[in-house]
Motif scaffolding. Structure first.
Motif, PDB file in Angstrom:
ATOM      1  N   TYR A  65       0.835  -1.273  -0.085  1.00 33.73           N
ATOM      2  CA  TYR A  65      -0.032  -0.204   0.129  1.00 33.73           C
ATOM      3  C   TYR A  65       0.869   1.393  -0.078  1.00 33.73           C
ATOM      4  O   TYR A  65       1.842   1.417   0.563  1.00 33.73           O
ATOM      5  CB  TYR A  65      -1.050  -0.078   1.197  1.00 33.73           C
ATOM      6  CG  TYR A  65      -1.894  -1.245   1.112  1.00 33.73           C
ATOM      7  CD1 TYR A  65      -2.855  -1.405  -0.086  1.00 33.73           C
ATOM      8  CD2 TYR A  65      -1.594  -2.317   1.780  1.00 33.73           C
ATOM      9  CE1 TYR A  65      -3.894  -2.456  -0.256  1.00 33.73           C
ATOM     10  CE2 TYR A  65      -2.192  -3.568   1.566  1.00 33.73           C
ATOM     11  CZ  TYR A  65      -3.554  -3.571   0.746  1.00 33.73           C
ATOM     12  OH  TYR A  65      -4.065  -4.799   0.221  1.00 33.73           O
TER      13      TYR A  65
ATOM     14  N   GLN B 148     -16.385  -0.973   3.639  1.00 30.55           N
ATOM     15  CA  GLN B 148     -16.204  -0.985   1.950  1.00 30.55           C
ATOM     16  C   GLN B 148     -17.428  -0.312   1.320  1.00 30.55           C
ATOM     17  O   GLN B 148     -18.459  -0.268   1.740  1.00 30.55           O
ATOM     18  CB  GLN B 148     -16.023  -2.262   1.376  1.00 30.55           C
ATOM     19  CG  GLN B 148     -14.811  -3.061   1.949  1.00 30.55           C
ATOM     20  CD  GLN B 148     -13.465  -2.619   1.672  1.00 30.55           C
ATOM     21  OE1 GLN B 148     -13.169  -2.708   0.708  1.00 30.55           O
ATOM     22  NE2 GLN B 148     -13.126  -1.715   2.468  1.00 30.55           N
TER      23      GLN B 148
ATOM     24  N   PHE C 261      -2.917  -8.077   3.202  1.00 28.54           N
ATOM     25  CA  PHE C 261      -4.249  -8.041   3.295  1.00 28.54           C
ATOM     26  C   PHE C 261      -4.871  -9.530   3.757  1.00 28.54           C
ATOM     27  O   PHE C 261      -4.651 -10.380   2.725  1.00 28.54           O
ATOM     28  CB  PHE C 261      -5.050  -7.816   1.901  1.00 28.54           C
ATOM     29  CG  PHE C 261      -6.522  -7.210   2.033  1.00 28.54           C
ATOM     30  CD1 PHE C 261      -6.769  -6.363   2.780  1.00 28.54           C
ATOM     31  CD2 PHE C 261      -7.201  -7.936   1.085  1.00 28.54           C
ATOM     32  CE1 PHE C 261      -8.099  -5.882   2.692  1.00 28.54           C
ATOM     33  CE2 PHE C 261      -8.600  -7.669   1.058  1.00 28.54           C
ATOM     34  CZ  PHE C 261      -8.985  -6.420   2.043  1.00 28.54           C
TER      35      PHE C 261
HETATM   36  N1  PCA Z   1      -8.388  -0.803   0.489  1.00 32.45           N
HETATM   37  C1  PCA Z   1      -7.553  -1.793  -0.234  1.00 32.45           C
HETATM   38  C2  PCA Z   1      -7.903  -2.890   0.657  1.00 32.45           C
HETATM   39  C3  PCA Z   1      -9.140  -2.786   1.203  1.00 32.45           C
HETATM   40  C4  PCA Z   1      -9.468  -1.368   1.112  1.00 32.45           C
HETATM   41  O1  PCA Z   1     -10.300  -0.635   1.862  1.00 32.45           O
HETATM   42  C5  PCA Z   1      -7.581  -1.977  -1.414  1.00 32.45           C
HETATM   43  O2  PCA Z   1      -8.594  -1.371  -2.120  1.00 32.45           O
HETATM   44  O3  PCA Z   1      -6.804  -2.611  -2.065  1.00 32.45           O
END
Ligand code: PCA
Length: 322
Positions: free
Chosen positions: A28, A141, A84
């Motif tokens: 990330y 989400q 993740f």
């Molecule tokens: N962001 C990361 C993982 C889940 C989220 O909310 C993504 O979109 O990859």
């Protein structure tokens, strides 16, 4: 003055010899709160270990690409990684329990789900030679679309960005075309027409400037999947006891801080999206009902896969949120 310099030059190799340098890889970007938290964790480890362990954080897949992160920490290619957790539901259903829509719909429930599943998840990774140090949920989400959505019918045939098997399954159940795109590649995927919509946290929308390619934001609140920070067990065991303690103490702090940051982002990020012109649209009742149905199907599928241990954690979770 000269003397100080000479002293410093002599002291340096000694200090360096007592210091271990490790790498920690994550997929990330630095703009994500998860990465900020990982960096603070690394700083804390350095401080608490009296400088004995210096962890360099490599963000945005710059050292290791997302799908390779787990294997890399397992084989010891890197001693530490953040990934993740639900990406690995294929190896152990417990790992994807936090990616079932409408199972846990607010932070209280998300926390209860974590409390009910922390042990089997930690044990699952321990069997593979990796230690879960701490875990923090992404905010809930949300759908990001170019046009308003009143029901699933409005999405039919569109290409949706997915990030793992669970979101691909969700896409299939919604009748949209799943397309795997890494978080750092979202803007490019939209601008080249690879995807028409996505499903992610408000915070990731801010981090990827979602207003430049989508207009409507529908926060489902339906699930908050988690990242975890991991260390190779063999490498961990080789650390002196005081450094091990520095790491586990820093992890405890990082988990607490991360959950707070996540919850903060859950309310703050949508405001940033709105300020940049996105419409924070309520979910239409018909759409919510359809999504809940999809969630039920996914829970039943999961229970069939996860067997008795699965049933036990869901029962435990339900008791905790009663
Ligand atoms: N962001 C990361 C993982 C889940 C989220 O909310 C993504 O979109 O990859």
């Amino acid at each position: 003055m000269k003397r100080t310099l000479l002293f410093a030059a002599l002291a340096l190799p000694l200090a360096a010899a007592a210091q271990t340098k490790w790498d920690l890889a994550t997929a990330y970007a630095d703009t994500e709160f998860q990465t900020r938290n990982v960096r603070m964790f690394a700083d804390d480890v350095k401080k608490l270990s009296g400088g004995k362990l210096d962890i360099t954080v490599h963000s945005a897949g710059s050292l290791i690409k997302n799908p390779e992160l787990k294997r890399s920490v397992q084989t010891g290619l890197v001693p530490m990684a953040e990934f993740f957790i639900s990406n690995f539901g294929g190896e152990n259903p417990m790992f994807e329990v936090d990616a079932i829509p409408y199972l846990a719909v607010n932070y209280k429930e998300v926390r209860a789900l974590w409390e009910a599943t922390r042990q089997p998840i930690t044990e699952g990774f321990a069997k593979q030679g990796i230690r879960l140090l701490y875990s923090v949920p992404w905010p809930t989400q949300a759908f990001y679309t170019k046009e308003p959505v009143k029901s699933i019918a409005d999405l039919k045939g569109k290409k949706m960005r997915t990030y793992n098997a669970q979101t691909a399954r969700l896409a299939t159940l919604l009748g949209v075309v799943p397309t795997t795109v890494q978080a750092t590649e979202i803007p490019q995927a939209f601008s080249t027409g690879i995807i028409d919509l996505m499903y992610t946290a408000g915070q990731t929308g801010v981090s990827t400037r979602a207003w430049e390619y989508t207009k409507y934001f529908y926060d489902t609140g339906a699930w908050a999947p988690k990242n975890g920070v991991f260390v190779n067990e063999g490498s961990f065991k080789k650390l002196p006891a005081d450094v091990q303690k520095a790491m586990t103490d820093a992890a405890k702090t990082a988990e607490e801080r991360g959950w707070k940051l996540s919850e903060e982002q859950n309310t703050e990020a949508p405001k940033v999206l709105a300020k940049n012109g996105m419409v924070l649209a309520p979910l239409a009742p018909a759409f919510t009902a359809e999504l809940r149905k999809v969630g039920e199907t996914m829970l039943n599928d999961w229970l069939a896969k996860a067997g008795e241990p699965g049933k036990a954690v869901i029962a435990d979770y339900r008791k905790r949120v009663k």
